[in-house]
Design an enzyme around this catalytic site. Sequence first.
Site, PDB file in Angstrom:
ATOM      1  N   LYS A 130      -2.737  -0.050 -25.336  1.00 36.66           N
ATOM      2  CA  LYS A 130      -2.630   0.551 -26.683  1.00 36.66           C
ATOM      3  C   LYS A 130      -2.135   0.814 -26.977  1.00 36.66           C
ATOM      4  CE  LYS A 130      -7.557   2.197 -25.475  1.00 36.66           C
ATOM      5  NZ  LYS A 130      -8.022   3.324 -24.110  1.00 36.66           N
ATOM      6  N   TYR A 185       0.767  -1.009   0.056  1.00 35.41           N
ATOM      7  CA  TYR A 185      -0.482   0.070   0.635  1.00 35.41           C
ATOM      8  C   TYR A 185       0.867   1.485   0.450  1.00 35.41           C
ATOM      9  CZ  TYR A 185      -5.049  -1.067  -0.001  1.00 35.41           C
ATOM     10  OH  TYR A 185      -6.441  -0.977  -0.034  1.00 35.41           O
ATOM     11  N   THR A 225      -4.009   6.732 -21.547  1.00 31.09           N
ATOM     12  CA  THR A 225      -4.376   5.048 -21.182  1.00 31.09           C
ATOM     13  C   THR A 225      -2.683   4.268 -21.410  1.00 31.09           C
ATOM     14  OG1 THR A 225      -5.089   4.118 -23.284  1.00 31.09           O
ATOM     15  CG2 THR A 225      -6.261   4.444 -20.710  1.00 31.09           C
ATOM     16  N   ASP A 252      -7.235  14.131 -24.976  1.00 34.31           N
ATOM     17  CA  ASP A 252      -7.371  12.851 -24.548  1.00 34.31           C
ATOM     18  C   ASP A 252      -6.067  11.766 -25.383  1.00 34.31           C
ATOM     19  OD1 ASP A 252      -7.685   9.815 -23.950  1.00 34.31           O
ATOM     20  OD2 ASP A 252      -9.999  10.022 -23.294  1.00 34.31           O
ATOM     21  N   ARG A 309      -2.237  -2.144 -18.659  1.00 36.58           N
ATOM     22  CA  ARG A 309      -3.629  -1.088 -18.380  1.00 36.58           C
ATOM     23  C   ARG A 309      -3.471  -0.581 -17.271  1.00 36.58           C
ATOM     24  NH1 ARG A 309      -6.181  -4.575 -21.626  1.00 36.58           N
ATOM     25  NH2 ARG A 309      -8.218  -2.592 -21.910  1.00 36.58           N
ATOM     26  N   GLU A 325      -0.386   4.618   0.203  1.00 36.49           N
ATOM     27  CA  GLU A 325      -1.331   6.149  -0.324  1.00 36.49           C
ATOM     28  C   GLU A 325      -0.209   6.951  -0.083  1.00 36.49           C
ATOM     29  OE1 GLU A 325      -2.095   3.607   1.512  1.00 36.49           O
ATOM     30  OE2 GLU A 325      -4.411   3.770   1.382  1.00 36.49           O
TER      31      GLU A 325
HETATM   32  N1  DSN Z   1     -12.493   0.653 -25.028  1.00 32.43           N
HETATM   33  C1  DSN Z   1     -11.638   1.382 -24.817  1.00 32.43           C
HETATM   34  C2  DSN Z   1     -11.414   1.766 -26.660  1.00 32.43           C
HETATM   35  O1  DSN Z   1     -11.766   0.940 -27.615  1.00 32.43           O
HETATM   36  O2  DSN Z   1     -11.231   2.144 -27.664  1.00 32.43           O
HETATM   37  C3  DSN Z   1     -11.181   2.864 -24.500  1.00 32.43           C
HETATM   38  O3  DSN Z   1     -12.544   3.433 -24.280  1.00 32.43           O
END
Ligand code: DSN
Length: 410
Positions: free
Chosen positions: A224, A50, A221, A195, A230, A52
């Site tokens: 991707k 932990y 994120t 974003d 993730r 924090e």
């Molecule tokens: N789920 C992701 C996408 O497929 O773009 C982002 O929300």
Amino acid sequence: MNLQKTDPKIYNLLKKEIKRQQEGMELIASENYVSRAVLEALGSVFTNKYSEGYPGKRYYGGQAYTDEVESLAIERAKKLFEAEHVNVQPLSGAPANMIVYSAVLQPGDKVLGMDLSHGGHLTHGHPVTLAAKIYNFVRYKTASDGLLDYQELERLALQEKPKLMLAGFSAYTRQIDYKKFCDIAKKVGAITMFDMAHIAGLIAGKVLPNPVPYFDIVTTTTHKTLRGPRGGMILCKQEFAKAIDKACFPGFQGGPHMNNVAAKAVAFKEASMPSFRGYAKQVVKNAKVLEEEMKNYGFKLLFGGTDNHMVLVDVFGSKGLSGKEVEVVLDEIGITVNKNMIPDDSRSPMDPSGVRIGVPAVTTRGMKEKEIKQIAAWINSAIENRKQKQALNKLRREVTQMCKRFPIPI
Ligand code: DSN
């Protein structure tokens, strides 16, 4: 081995998932394969701790190594994206966006965000989200040429006077003009947010321009195209640093997931290497080949084509099949895509007109132009022969064979 003994059910499901990932053609634009090093950090004992607070200012003891890990992740991300301040604790993209809203807005404040069916994202103010219940989102759209409608954006901004102007997308395939967008925001005194979740890896790999110098706040994120675990991250100008950190912890989240932060640090190191630039370059090349091939097979592409890692295809307008039908038929041959709304879609989100197809995952496996041409041919062939079971079985065998030639990192 321990997992096999302790919990054979989960072990067997894991084995099956490895086989599914190995033998399937993953074309979901937001998915990718992390390296073995990222997996190791993610599956490490840092999950037991932990933490924090922030490095040097924690609420619990025993932080000698977690402090170092988080500081490394922050420093690497700052360098990678030329950011003044970075928070690596957001658990994923949706929480990262919510943290930003709560840091800079009061309930009822107005935000301009991109319409979901025009390529925006659910968390950019879709009425079903918590954010839309708290803040007042107004949606902007793309123009008929597929580019962002800057004139309309300026008109809306002058009319609505938003506190925050948000750019970024999950199915929009073109590059936006960061300066133009931010100049409009400046005219009305709005805070700017971008974003970059979908394209973060292409920015890190220097094949797309970096929004960080332009925007006040950038969220992403870390999975991707960036090919990390993730998770989420917020990058901002120094003047927003305190508010963002406070809004993340204690405002929105509890203890950070330190195994995840460690894995983010590893991914940022990987993304700073020359080989990652090669990867990002190939992703864009592959997407361009996919665009050309799909057009040659008579598919209509939204937004006129692609500048990034994906295409959005109007399958209903091109072939008379809904996005859902195409998703199902491609599944039968081992190709995974997702159904997707197209701008102002007359069909429903569960059965829309489009499919979104992305190449980040297959590019990680080493597939290049030749394989992408083959993939486009299979997609077309599966749709044309959708009623012939034997033909589909044959295509499935061919897809599996090619996947086996390009192993996933594990
Ligand atoms: N789920 C992701 C996408 O497929 O773009 C982002 O929300």
